[in-house]
Scaffold this motif. Structure first.
Motif, mmCIF file in Angstrom:
data_model
loop_
_atom_site.group_PDB
_atom_site.id
_atom_site.type_symbol
_atom_site.label_atom_id
_atom_site.label_comp_id
_atom_site.label_asym_id
_atom_site.label_seq_id
_atom_site.Cartn_x
_atom_site.Cartn_y
_atom_site.Cartn_z
ATOM 1 N N GLY A 113 20.238 10.386 72.202
ATOM 2 C CA GLY A 113 21.996 9.710 71.781
ATOM 3 C C GLY A 113 22.810 10.781 71.655
ATOM 4 O O GLY A 113 23.517 10.661 71.270
ATOM 5 N N PHE A 114 23.235 12.383 72.027
ATOM 6 C CA PHE A 114 23.724 12.933 72.264
ATOM 7 C C PHE A 114 23.511 12.938 73.262
ATOM 8 O O PHE A 114 23.266 11.809 74.218
ATOM 9 C CB PHE A 114 22.930 14.478 72.232
ATOM 10 C CG PHE A 114 22.591 14.841 70.254
ATOM 11 C CD1 PHE A 114 24.131 14.352 69.652
ATOM 12 C CD2 PHE A 114 21.197 15.067 70.401
ATOM 13 C CE1 PHE A 114 23.552 15.253 68.293
ATOM 14 C CE2 PHE A 114 21.042 15.467 68.603
ATOM 15 C CZ PHE A 114 22.276 15.293 68.027
ATOM 16 N N GLY A 115 24.383 14.037 74.547
ATOM 17 C CA GLY A 115 24.845 14.096 75.601
ATOM 18 C C GLY A 115 25.697 12.797 76.219
ATOM 19 O O GLY A 115 25.838 12.333 77.338
ATOM 20 N N SER A 116 26.926 12.408 75.080
ATOM 21 C CA SER A 116 27.292 11.138 75.965
ATOM 22 C C SER A 116 28.414 10.995 76.672
ATOM 23 O O SER A 116 29.724 10.125 76.450
ATOM 24 C CB SER A 116 27.457 9.966 74.762
ATOM 25 O OG SER A 116 27.678 10.512 73.602
ATOM 26 N N GLY A 117 29.332 12.200 76.279
ATOM 27 C CA GLY A 117 30.373 13.087 77.035
ATOM 28 C C GLY A 117 31.844 12.586 76.140
ATOM 29 O O GLY A 117 33.105 11.926 76.488
ATOM 30 N N MET A 118 30.794 12.729 75.251
ATOM 31 C CA MET A 118 32.048 12.339 73.977
ATOM 32 C C MET A 118 32.198 13.767 73.393
ATOM 33 O O MET A 118 33.267 13.245 72.436
ATOM 34 C CB MET A 118 31.944 11.038 72.931
ATOM 35 C CG MET A 118 32.081 10.025 74.251
ATOM 36 S SD MET A 118 31.167 8.218 72.724
ATOM 37 C CE MET A 118 32.481 8.301 71.517
ATOM 38 N N GLY A 119 31.882 14.309 73.283
ATOM 39 C CA GLY A 119 31.835 15.787 72.319
ATOM 40 C C GLY A 119 33.273 16.581 72.292
ATOM 41 O O GLY A 119 33.562 16.483 71.258
ATOM 42 N N VAL A 154 27.158 0.264 63.860
ATOM 43 C CA VAL A 154 26.127 -0.270 64.193
ATOM 44 C C VAL A 154 26.219 1.238 66.057
ATOM 45 O O VAL A 154 27.148 0.545 66.769
ATOM 46 C CB VAL A 154 25.935 -1.430 64.807
ATOM 47 C CG1 VAL A 154 26.831 -2.153 65.825
ATOM 48 C CG2 VAL A 154 24.327 -1.396 65.391
ATOM 49 N N SER A 155 25.522 2.212 66.075
ATOM 50 C CA SER A 155 25.075 2.892 67.511
ATOM 51 C C SER A 155 24.126 3.660 67.454
ATOM 52 O O SER A 155 23.918 3.538 66.359
ATOM 53 C CB SER A 155 26.731 3.558 67.904
ATOM 54 O OG SER A 155 26.706 3.613 68.552
ATOM 55 N N ASP A 156 23.995 3.503 68.494
ATOM 56 C CA ASP A 156 22.686 4.931 69.110
ATOM 57 C C ASP A 156 23.113 6.137 70.227
ATOM 58 O O ASP A 156 22.364 6.977 69.783
ATOM 59 C CB ASP A 156 21.935 4.188 70.251
ATOM 60 C CG ASP A 156 21.142 3.117 69.624
ATOM 61 O OD1 ASP A 156 20.942 2.982 68.299
ATOM 62 O OD2 ASP A 156 20.426 1.600 70.238
ATOM 63 N N LEU A 157 24.413 6.394 69.724
ATOM 64 C CA LEU A 157 25.192 7.292 69.754
ATOM 65 C C LEU A 157 25.739 8.662 69.389
ATOM 66 O O LEU A 157 26.381 7.773 68.339
ATOM 67 C CB LEU A 157 26.385 7.218 71.490
ATOM 68 C CG LEU A 157 26.203 6.847 73.180
ATOM 69 C CD1 LEU A 157 27.317 6.173 73.646
ATOM 70 C CD2 LEU A 157 24.591 7.487 72.790
ATOM 71 N N LEU A 158 25.915 9.412 68.887
ATOM 72 C CA LEU A 158 25.530 10.321 68.040
ATOM 73 C C LEU A 158 26.961 10.514 67.738
ATOM 74 O O LEU A 158 28.025 10.170 66.866
ATOM 75 C CB LEU A 158 24.589 11.736 67.321
ATOM 76 C CG LEU A 158 23.284 10.929 67.286
ATOM 77 C CD1 LEU A 158 22.657 11.891 66.841
ATOM 78 C CD2 LEU A 158 23.455 10.143 66.749
ATOM 79 N N SER A 159 27.952 10.584 68.923
ATOM 80 C CA SER A 159 29.174 11.086 69.039
ATOM 81 C C SER A 159 29.888 10.039 68.531
ATOM 82 O O SER A 159 30.726 9.548 68.076
ATOM 83 C CB SER A 159 29.614 11.521 70.023
ATOM 84 O OG SER A 159 28.809 13.017 70.667
#
Lengths: 113, 145
Positions: free
Chosen positions: B105-111, A30-35
């Motif tokens: 949900g992009f741009g979370s600084g994990m890329g 479960v997550s809304d962050l694609l990364s």
């Protein structure tokens, strides 16, 4: 557990007619962050999210996920369903909030691994 | 399949409808070559993150891949704003993405951290106002990891 069994026991609404529901579900995420999903979701997992745009399909396909469940009655965008059908990624919706949904998936024996 | 193979995918900035397709295609190519699943998994994560960076930030770019019996090398070259401080960009959680990108949900600084974690080698060159080149290599030899 097969995806169709999950659909049945949680009364999920399947939004992609013709999608392969015989796929084995081997975990959950479960997550809304694609990364976060790209980095950590286990292959074969069913993914619970509020994101309804079409990039969730690419993420699920790339990770080999069993399917996507949109929580809280989120409505998938039209482009999402078109892409999902093309790429054979089952998209389902549920009226349950993500917390509740994940709790039930866990109770059915799914784990994040 | 042995020997070398290479190819290129063209990427268009803000083209979210096709975002991820270069990485998907690359994954398919790796699968056809019979590369071990764990290595494909790492290559796919790194390629997807790098592809999304081009889609999110740049006007256009390309993803060039070279596969040899020893390595998978992927080079992403873009016409974008460039990265003023690469050290900062490498920090988990640091992002310059606008709100609408974050809402997706992009741009979370994990890329970039995700690329680094999954590649054996990562090189970033960037010129502010011109563009960025991200190159990562994944070893196919057992000693690679």
């Amino acid at each position: 557990m097969k995806l169709f069994e999950l659909v049945e026991s949680l009364s999920l609404d399947v939004k992609t007619p013709g999608a392969d529901l015989t796929r084995e579900v081997t975990g959950g995420y479960v997550s809304d962050l694609l990364s976060d999903v790209i980095g950590h979701a286990p292959e074969g997992a069913v993914w619970v999210t509020l994101q309804a745009h079409l990039n969730i399909v690419a993420v699920a396909s790339l990770k080999g996920l069993a399917g996507i469940i949109l929580a809280n009655n989120r409505v998938p965008e039209e482009g999402t369903l078109k892409k999902a059908s093309e790429m054979n990624v089952p998209v389902m919706t549920s009226g349950l909030p993500a917390f509740e949904l994940v709790g039930r998936l866990y109770a059915l024996g799914l784990r994040c691994r | 399949m042995t020997g070398n193979s290479d190819g290129v995918f063209f990427l268009t900035g803000k083209d979210f409808a096709n975002a991820g397709s270069a990485s998907s295609n690359l994954k398919g190519i790796l699968e056809k070559r019979g590369i071990p699943a764990e290595i494909i998994r790492r290559a796919s994560i790194a390629a997807f993150e790098a592809e999304m960076n081009v889609i999110i930030y740049a006007v256009a770019g390309m993803m060039h891949y070279t596969i040899t019996p020893e390595t998978i090398k992927v080079v992403l070259q873009d016409m974008g704003p460039g990265i003023p401080d690469i050290g900062l960009a490498m920090q988990e959680g640091y992002s310059t993405a606008p709100d609408y990108i974050r809402e997706m949900g992009f741009g979370s600084g994990m890329g970039l951290p995700n690329i680094k974690r999954n590649a054996d080698k990562l090189t970033i060159n960037s010129v502010v106002g011109e563009g960025t080149t991200v190159e990562f290599v994944i070893s196919l030899e057992r000693s690679g990891r």
